[in-house]
Design a protein around this motif. Structure first.
Motif, PDB file in Angstrom:
ATOM      1  N   UNK A  71      37.238  45.568  32.075  1.00 51.01           N
ATOM      2  CA  UNK A  71      36.644  45.196  33.358  1.00 51.01           C
ATOM      3  C   UNK A  71      37.686  45.353  34.458  1.00 51.01           C
ATOM      4  N   UNK A  72      37.204  45.455  35.682  1.00 51.64           N
ATOM      5  CA  UNK A  72      38.113  45.646  36.811  1.00 51.64           C
ATOM      6  C   UNK A  72      39.084  44.478  36.962  1.00 51.64           C
ATOM      7  N   UNK A  73      38.624  43.252  36.741  1.00 50.78           N
ATOM      8  CA  UNK A  73      39.518  42.097  36.898  1.00 50.78           C
ATOM      9  C   UNK A  73      40.565  42.031  35.792  1.00 50.78           C
ATOM     10  N   UNK A  74      40.371  42.779  34.710  1.00 53.01           N
ATOM     11  CA  UNK A  74      41.388  42.842  33.667  1.00 53.01           C
ATOM     12  C   UNK A  74      42.445  43.886  34.007  1.00 53.01           C
ATOM     13  N   UNK A  75      42.013  44.982  34.619  1.00 55.03           N
ATOM     14  CA  UNK A  75      42.951  46.061  34.952  1.00 55.03           C
ATOM     15  C   UNK A  75      43.723  45.788  36.245  1.00 55.03           C
ATOM     16  N   UNK A 135      33.894  39.210  41.695  1.00 55.30           N
ATOM     17  CA  UNK A 135      34.755  38.644  40.654  1.00 55.30           C
ATOM     18  C   UNK A 135      35.415  39.702  39.789  1.00 55.30           C
ATOM     19  N   UNK A 136      35.055  40.977  39.959  1.00 53.14           N
ATOM     20  CA  UNK A 136      35.650  42.046  39.173  1.00 53.14           C
ATOM     21  C   UNK A 136      35.083  42.165  37.781  1.00 53.14           C
ATOM     22  N   UNK A 137      33.888  41.658  37.557  1.00 55.34           N
ATOM     23  CA  UNK A 137      33.259  41.718  36.241  1.00 55.34           C
ATOM     24  C   UNK A 137      32.612  43.077  35.965  1.00 55.34           C
ATOM     25  N   UNK A 138      32.777  44.021  36.850  1.00 52.67           N
ATOM     26  CA  UNK A 138      32.230  45.368  36.670  1.00 52.67           C
ATOM     27  C   UNK A 138      33.125  46.143  35.701  1.00 52.67           C
ATOM     28  N   UNK A 139      32.521  46.994  34.893  1.00 51.48           N
ATOM     29  CA  UNK A 139      33.311  47.820  33.993  1.00 51.48           C
ATOM     30  C   UNK A 139      34.056  48.877  34.782  1.00 51.48           C
ATOM     31  N   UNK A 140      35.296  49.114  34.402  1.00 52.71           N
ATOM     32  CA  UNK A 140      36.102  50.135  35.053  1.00 52.71           C
ATOM     33  C   UNK A 140      35.644  51.508  34.580  1.00 52.71           C
ATOM     34  N   UNK A 141      35.907  52.509  35.385  1.00 50.11           N
ATOM     35  CA  UNK A 141      35.540  53.875  35.022  1.00 50.11           C
ATOM     36  C   UNK A 141      36.358  54.320  33.820  1.00 50.11           C
ATOM     37  N   UNK A 184      44.181  42.654  38.165  1.00 50.90           N
ATOM     38  CA  UNK A 184      43.981  41.205  38.282  1.00 50.90           C
ATOM     39  C   UNK A 184      44.384  40.644  39.645  1.00 50.90           C
ATOM     40  N   UNK A 185      45.268  41.310  40.363  1.00 52.25           N
ATOM     41  CA  UNK A 185      45.716  40.794  41.663  1.00 52.25           C
ATOM     42  C   UNK A 185      44.640  40.935  42.745  1.00 52.25           C
ATOM     43  N   UNK A 186      43.712  41.836  42.555  1.00 53.11           N
ATOM     44  CA  UNK A 186      42.671  42.068  43.553  1.00 53.11           C
ATOM     45  C   UNK A 186      41.530  41.052  43.475  1.00 53.11           C
ATOM     46  N   UNK A 187      41.455  40.325  42.389  1.00 50.18           N
ATOM     47  CA  UNK A 187      40.312  39.443  42.168  1.00 50.18           C
ATOM     48  C   UNK A 187      40.796  38.016  41.954  1.00 50.18           C
ATOM     49  N   UNK A 188      39.942  37.039  42.259  1.00 43.44           N
ATOM     50  CA  UNK A 188      40.356  35.647  42.054  1.00 43.44           C
ATOM     51  C   UNK A 188      40.598  35.357  40.583  1.00 43.44           C
ATOM     52  N   UNK A 189      41.572  34.506  40.331  1.00 43.84           N
ATOM     53  CA  UNK A 189      41.913  34.162  38.953  1.00 43.84           C
ATOM     54  C   UNK A 189      40.802  33.320  38.346  1.00 43.84           C
ATOM     55  N   UNK A 190      40.527  33.577  37.096  1.00 45.26           N
ATOM     56  CA  UNK A 190      39.523  32.809  36.376  1.00 45.26           C
ATOM     57  C   UNK A 190      40.234  31.639  35.725  1.00 45.26           C
TER      58      UNK A 190
END
Length: 174
Positions: A99-103, A87-93, A105-111
Motif C-alpha cells: 500500500x502507499x502508506x507502507x511505501x 490514509x494511503x490505503x490504496x495499492x501502489x502501482x 510512510x512520511x506522506x500519510x498520517x501514522x496509524x
C-alpha cells in the motif's frame, strides 16, 4: 541433513491430523445433493487452471444469492475512496501488493498501533524466553536454542514443567 530434519518435523506436525478418531462420512445421497446444489448455484470450479468458480466467470447465468450485501450508493463509494486516498490505503502501482502508506510512510498520517500488553509483561516474556532457550538460533534451520543446546536449558525446562518441593530431585541450575 536439513531435508531429513524438515521431513521429521513435518511428519510430527501432520501426525495428529491423520490420527483423529472422529471419522465424518457422508452418505451417497448427501454428496449428490451437495453436487446438485453447487451446480445450480455456480459454486463448481471452472475447467482449467484459473481457480475461479462458474459463477465468477459468468455471473449472469446463476441466480443472485440472498446473502449478498445491499449495493452501496455512489456517495458511500466516493467517501470510502477519499478516505483510502487520504490514509494511503490504496495499492501502489506494480506487482508488489504494497500500500502507499507502507511505501511512503512520511506522506500519510501514522496509524496508531494498539498494544495489548504492558511493557513489563513484554519484558518478563522476553526474560522467560531467554532463560528457557525459546529464542530462534542464528541460522537458516529455524531451530530454537533449547533444541540445539538441550543440556544448557534442560534444568530451566524441567523446573517450569514439574516443580517439586524435594531438594534431592531438583536438577542442577546453570
Amino acid at each position: 541433513m536439513k531435508i531429513k530434519s524438515t521431513l521429521i518435523v513435518l511428519s510430527l506436525i501432520a501426525a495428529p491430523a491423520f490420527a483423529s478418531d472422529r471419522v465424518v462420512s457422508k452418505t451417497r445421497e448427501q454428496v449428490r445433493a451437495e453436487l446438485v446444489q453447487a451446480q445450480q448455484s455456480g459454486e463448481m470450479l471452472a475447467s482449467g487452471e484459473s481457480g475461479l468458480t462458474l459463477k465468477q466467470i459468468n455471473p449472469t447465468a446463476y441466480p443472485v444469492s440472498a446473502l449478498t450485501q445491499a449495493p452501496k450508493t455512489r456517495e458511500q463509494v466516493r467517501a470510502e475512496l477519499d478516505r483510502a486516498i487520504q490514509t494511503g490505503e490504496m495499492l501502489a502501482a506494480g506487482e508488489s501488493g504494497a500500500k502507499l502508506n507502507e511505501l511512503m510512510s512520511r506522506r500519510y498520517p501514522a496509524i496508531a498501533a494498539k498494544s495489548y500488553k504492558s511493557r513489563d509483561e513484554v519484558k518478563s516474556e522476553l526474560a522467560r524466553a531467554i532463560r528457557e532457550g525459546e529464542l530462534v538460533a542464528v541460522g537458516e534451520d529455524g531451530r530454537k536454542l533449547n533444541e540445539i543446546y538441550p543440556d544448557r536449558y534442560h534444568a530451566a525446562h524441567h523446573s517450569t514443567v514439574a516443580p517439586s518441593s524435594d531438594d534431592s530431585t531438583k536438577a542442577p541450575r546453570f
